[in-house]
Design a protein around this motif. Structure first.
Motif, PDB file in Angstrom:
ATOM      1  N   THR A 102       0.832  -1.211   0.000  1.00  0.00           N
ATOM      2  CA  THR A 102       0.000   0.000   0.000  1.00  0.00           C
ATOM      3  C   THR A 102       0.864   1.258   0.000  1.00  0.00           C
ATOM      4  O   THR A 102       0.501   2.261  -0.617  1.00  0.00           O
ATOM      5  CB  THR A 102      -0.954   0.035   1.209  1.00  0.00           C
ATOM      6  N   LYS A 103       2.008   1.213   0.670  1.00  0.00           N
ATOM      7  CA  LYS A 103       2.920   2.370   0.685  1.00  0.00           C
ATOM      8  C   LYS A 103       3.518   2.588  -0.703  1.00  0.00           C
ATOM      9  O   LYS A 103       3.678   3.717  -1.152  1.00  0.00           O
ATOM     10  CB  LYS A 103       4.049   2.170   1.697  1.00  0.00           C
ATOM     11  N   LEU A 104       3.853   1.475  -1.383  1.00  0.00           N
ATOM     12  CA  LEU A 104       4.370   1.589  -2.754  1.00  0.00           C
ATOM     13  C   LEU A 104       3.313   2.175  -3.682  1.00  0.00           C
ATOM     14  O   LEU A 104       3.615   2.999  -4.538  1.00  0.00           O
ATOM     15  CB  LEU A 104       4.821   0.229  -3.263  1.00  0.00           C
ATOM     16  N   ASN A 105       2.075   1.728  -3.504  1.00  0.00           N
ATOM     17  CA  ASN A 105       0.972   2.274  -4.307  1.00  0.00           C
ATOM     18  C   ASN A 105       0.830   3.773  -4.069  1.00  0.00           C
ATOM     19  O   ASN A 105       0.604   4.536  -5.002  1.00  0.00           O
ATOM     20  CB  ASN A 105      -0.341   1.564  -3.989  1.00  0.00           C
ATOM     21  N   ASP A 106       0.952   4.180  -2.800  1.00  0.00           N
ATOM     22  CA  ASP A 106       0.874   5.603  -2.465  1.00  0.00           C
ATOM     23  C   ASP A 106       1.978   6.393  -3.171  1.00  0.00           C
ATOM     24  O   ASP A 106       1.732   7.466  -3.727  1.00  0.00           O
ATOM     25  CB  ASP A 106       0.987   5.821  -0.955  1.00  0.00           C
ATOM     26  N   PHE A 118       6.022   7.963   2.358  1.00  0.00           N
ATOM     27  CA  PHE A 118       6.862   8.800   1.505  1.00  0.00           C
ATOM     28  C   PHE A 118       6.342  10.223   1.626  1.00  0.00           C
ATOM     29  O   PHE A 118       5.171  10.488   1.348  1.00  0.00           O
ATOM     30  CB  PHE A 118       6.833   8.278   0.071  1.00  0.00           C
ATOM     31  N   LYS A 119       7.209  11.115   2.075  1.00  0.00           N
ATOM     32  CA  LYS A 119       6.786  12.449   2.499  1.00  0.00           C
ATOM     33  C   LYS A 119       7.583  13.551   1.819  1.00  0.00           C
ATOM     34  O   LYS A 119       8.748  13.374   1.483  1.00  0.00           O
ATOM     35  CB  LYS A 119       6.965  12.600   4.019  1.00  0.00           C
ATOM     36  N   ASN A 145       3.663  15.853  -7.744  1.00  0.00           N
ATOM     37  CA  ASN A 145       3.096  16.664  -8.830  1.00  0.00           C
ATOM     38  C   ASN A 145       3.477  18.140  -8.759  1.00  0.00           C
ATOM     39  O   ASN A 145       3.339  18.869  -9.739  1.00  0.00           O
ATOM     40  CB  ASN A 145       1.572  16.542  -8.845  1.00  0.00           C
ATOM     41  N   PHE A 146       3.926  18.595  -7.591  1.00  0.00           N
ATOM     42  CA  PHE A 146       4.343  19.982  -7.418  1.00  0.00           C
ATOM     43  C   PHE A 146       5.862  20.118  -7.511  1.00  0.00           C
ATOM     44  O   PHE A 146       6.417  21.148  -7.164  1.00  0.00           O
ATOM     45  CB  PHE A 146       3.847  20.524  -6.076  1.00  0.00           C
ATOM     46  N   TYR A 147       6.522  19.056  -7.971  1.00  0.00           N
ATOM     47  CA  TYR A 147       7.964  18.967  -8.104  1.00  0.00           C
ATOM     48  C   TYR A 147       8.683  19.141  -6.760  1.00  0.00           C
ATOM     49  O   TYR A 147       9.770  19.710  -6.674  1.00  0.00           O
ATOM     50  CB  TYR A 147       8.488  19.955  -9.159  1.00  0.00           C
ATOM     51  N   GLU A 148       8.035  18.655  -5.724  1.00  0.00           N
ATOM     52  CA  GLU A 148       8.650  18.622  -4.396  1.00  0.00           C
ATOM     53  C   GLU A 148       9.342  17.265  -4.240  1.00  0.00           C
ATOM     54  O   GLU A 148       8.757  16.227  -4.560  1.00  0.00           O
ATOM     55  CB  GLU A 148       7.589  18.768  -3.300  1.00  0.00           C
ATOM     56  N   PRO A 149      10.583  17.246  -3.740  1.00  0.00           N
ATOM     57  CA  PRO A 149      11.263  15.962  -3.529  1.00  0.00           C
ATOM     58  C   PRO A 149      10.501  15.086  -2.537  1.00  0.00           C
ATOM     59  O   PRO A 149       9.889  15.594  -1.587  1.00  0.00           O
ATOM     60  CB  PRO A 149      12.618  16.365  -2.939  1.00  0.00           C
ATOM     61  N   LEU A 150      10.544  13.787  -2.762  1.00  0.00           N
ATOM     62  CA  LEU A 150       9.889  12.825  -1.876  1.00  0.00           C
ATOM     63  C   LEU A 150      10.943  12.026  -1.118  1.00  0.00           C
ATOM     64  O   LEU A 150      11.908  11.540  -1.710  1.00  0.00           O
ATOM     65  CB  LEU A 150       8.991  11.889  -2.679  1.00  0.00           C
ATOM     66  N   TYR A 151      10.723  11.910   0.176  1.00  0.00           N
ATOM     67  CA  TYR A 151      11.637  11.204   1.057  1.00  0.00           C
ATOM     68  C   TYR A 151      10.941   9.978   1.634  1.00  0.00           C
ATOM     69  O   TYR A 151       9.746  10.016   1.932  1.00  0.00           O
ATOM     70  CB  TYR A 151      12.078  12.115   2.212  1.00  0.00           C
ATOM     71  N   ALA A 152      11.708   8.916   1.817  1.00  0.00           N
ATOM     72  CA  ALA A 152      11.187   7.745   2.517  1.00  0.00           C
ATOM     73  C   ALA A 152      11.392   7.992   4.005  1.00  0.00           C
ATOM     74  O   ALA A 152      12.505   8.289   4.450  1.00  0.00           O
ATOM     75  CB  ALA A 152      11.930   6.485   2.081  1.00  0.00           C
ATOM     76  N   TYR A 153      10.308   7.895   4.763  1.00  0.00           N
ATOM     77  CA  TYR A 153      10.365   8.103   6.209  1.00  0.00           C
ATOM     78  C   TYR A 153      10.230   6.730   6.860  1.00  0.00           C
ATOM     79  O   TYR A 153       9.210   6.050   6.714  1.00  0.00           O
ATOM     80  CB  TYR A 153       9.252   9.040   6.666  1.00  0.00           C
ATOM     81  N   LEU A 154      11.278   6.314   7.570  1.00  0.00           N
ATOM     82  CA  LEU A 154      11.342   4.989   8.174  1.00  0.00           C
ATOM     83  C   LEU A 154      11.417   5.090   9.688  1.00  0.00           C
ATOM     84  O   LEU A 154      11.999   6.030  10.225  1.00  0.00           O
ATOM     85  CB  LEU A 154      12.588   4.242   7.676  1.00  0.00           C
ATOM     86  N   ALA A 199      14.779   6.898  10.285  1.00  0.00           N
ATOM     87  CA  ALA A 199      15.743   7.104   9.208  1.00  0.00           C
ATOM     88  C   ALA A 199      14.994   7.730   8.038  1.00  0.00           C
ATOM     89  O   ALA A 199      13.785   7.533   7.883  1.00  0.00           O
ATOM     90  CB  ALA A 199      16.393   5.790   8.801  1.00  0.00           C
ATOM     91  N   ILE A 200      15.727   8.473   7.221  1.00  0.00           N
ATOM     92  CA  ILE A 200      15.124   9.159   6.072  1.00  0.00           C
ATOM     93  C   ILE A 200      16.092   9.052   4.905  1.00  0.00           C
ATOM     94  O   ILE A 200      17.301   9.232   5.076  1.00  0.00           O
ATOM     95  CB  ILE A 200      14.860  10.645   6.386  1.00  0.00           C
ATOM     96  N   PHE A 201      15.550   8.748   3.737  1.00  0.00           N
ATOM     97  CA  PHE A 201      16.382   8.844   2.543  1.00  0.00           C
ATOM     98  C   PHE A 201      15.615   9.509   1.417  1.00  0.00           C
ATOM     99  O   PHE A 201      14.398   9.427   1.338  1.00  0.00           O
ATOM    100  CB  PHE A 201      16.989   7.488   2.129  1.00  0.00           C
ATOM    101  N   ASN A 202      16.363  10.199   0.576  1.00  0.00           N
ATOM    102  CA  ASN A 202      15.807  10.915  -0.560  1.00  0.00           C
ATOM    103  C   ASN A 202      15.574   9.903  -1.676  1.00  0.00           C
ATOM    104  O   ASN A 202      16.508   9.264  -2.141  1.00  0.00           O
ATOM    105  CB  ASN A 202      16.790  12.005  -1.001  1.00  0.00           C
ATOM    106  N   THR A 203      14.338   9.759  -2.116  1.00  0.00           N
ATOM    107  CA  THR A 203      14.025   8.780  -3.152  1.00  0.00           C
ATOM    108  C   THR A 203      14.505   9.217  -4.533  1.00  0.00           C
ATOM    109  O   THR A 203      14.620   8.387  -5.430  1.00  0.00           O
ATOM    110  CB  THR A 203      12.504   8.526  -3.241  1.00  0.00           C
ATOM    111  N   GLY A 204      14.775  10.509  -4.700  1.00  0.00           N
ATOM    112  CA  GLY A 204      15.133  11.020  -6.014  1.00  0.00           C
ATOM    113  C   GLY A 204      13.904  11.244  -6.884  1.00  0.00           C
ATOM    114  O   GLY A 204      14.015  11.617  -8.048  1.00  0.00           O
ATOM    115  N   LEU A 205      12.719  11.025  -6.311  1.00  0.00           N
ATOM    116  CA  LEU A 205      11.456  11.204  -7.026  1.00  0.00           C
ATOM    117  C   LEU A 205      10.791  12.496  -6.568  1.00  0.00           C
ATOM    118  O   LEU A 205      11.118  13.028  -5.501  1.00  0.00           O
ATOM    119  CB  LEU A 205      10.533  10.009  -6.765  1.00  0.00           C
ATOM    120  N   PHE A 206       9.828  12.951  -7.375  1.00  0.00           N
ATOM    121  CA  PHE A 206       9.136  14.202  -7.082  1.00  0.00           C
ATOM    122  C   PHE A 206       7.632  14.001  -7.171  1.00  0.00           C
ATOM    123  O   PHE A 206       7.154  13.164  -7.933  1.00  0.00           O
ATOM    124  CB  PHE A 206       9.557  15.290  -8.077  1.00  0.00           C
TER     125      PHE A 206
END
Length: 155
Positions: free
Chosen positions: A12-16, A98-99, A73-82, A64-71
């Motif tokens: 479900t998180k991947l789908n999000d 993913f935040k 729709n507003f071109y905001e970077p998305l981070y994985a929040y663990l 822990a947090i890592f930058n997914t390298g993805l954005f």
């Protein structure tokens, strides 16, 4: 791969995440795993970030947090929040979600601590198309595959 050993992420998180990026992450072939491309992308990105020491780990607060390298729709970077996984005998980290930087700030994460995205090219000149290189077009691959034909413009 280390990602699979260290990080648990529910489907479900991947789908999000797929929805946040508004991209198609599933191979077009029959029986392909939903978001299979995305899972592989995250695994390779995580491994690269670990190699570059760009994963923010806060042992004190168990996150822990890592930058997914993805954005989004507003071109905001998305981070994985663990967060630390509370289940025994499983991966160390559990993917909360993913935040964006704003959403992480609302969780008390100082934006100056957010990690950079992975860097795959030390030499930026490798990213520029060299028109002097020969191009070997694979017409058979393009024209004999019905899925590839669908991508071509009608005109």
């Amino acid at each position: 791969m280390k990602y699979y050993e260290e990080v648990f992420c529910e489907k479900t998180k991947l789908n999000d995440l797929a929805e946040l990026t508004s991209e198609e992450w599933t191979f077009s072939r029959e029986g392909a795993t939903k978001n299979g491309i995305l899972v592989n992308y995250l695994a390779h990105t995580y491994e690269r970030l670990e190699y570059e020491n760009k994963i923010f780990v806060d042992e004190k607060n168990g996150r822990a947090i890592f930058n997914t390298g993805l954005f989004d729709n507003f071109y905001e970077p998305l981070y994985a929040y663990l967060e630390l996984n509370k289940r025994e005998n499983t991966q160390k980290w559990y993917t909360v979600g993913f935040k964006s930087a704003y959403e992480l700030a609302r969780r008390g994460v100082d934006n100056t601590l957010l990690p950079e995205r992975a860097n795959y090219f030390e030499d930026p000149s490798l990213l520029i198309f060299d028109a002097n290189c020969p191009i070997n077009i694979q017409f058979g691959h393009i024209l004999n595959d019905p899925n590839n034909i669908k991508r071509l413009p009608k005109k």
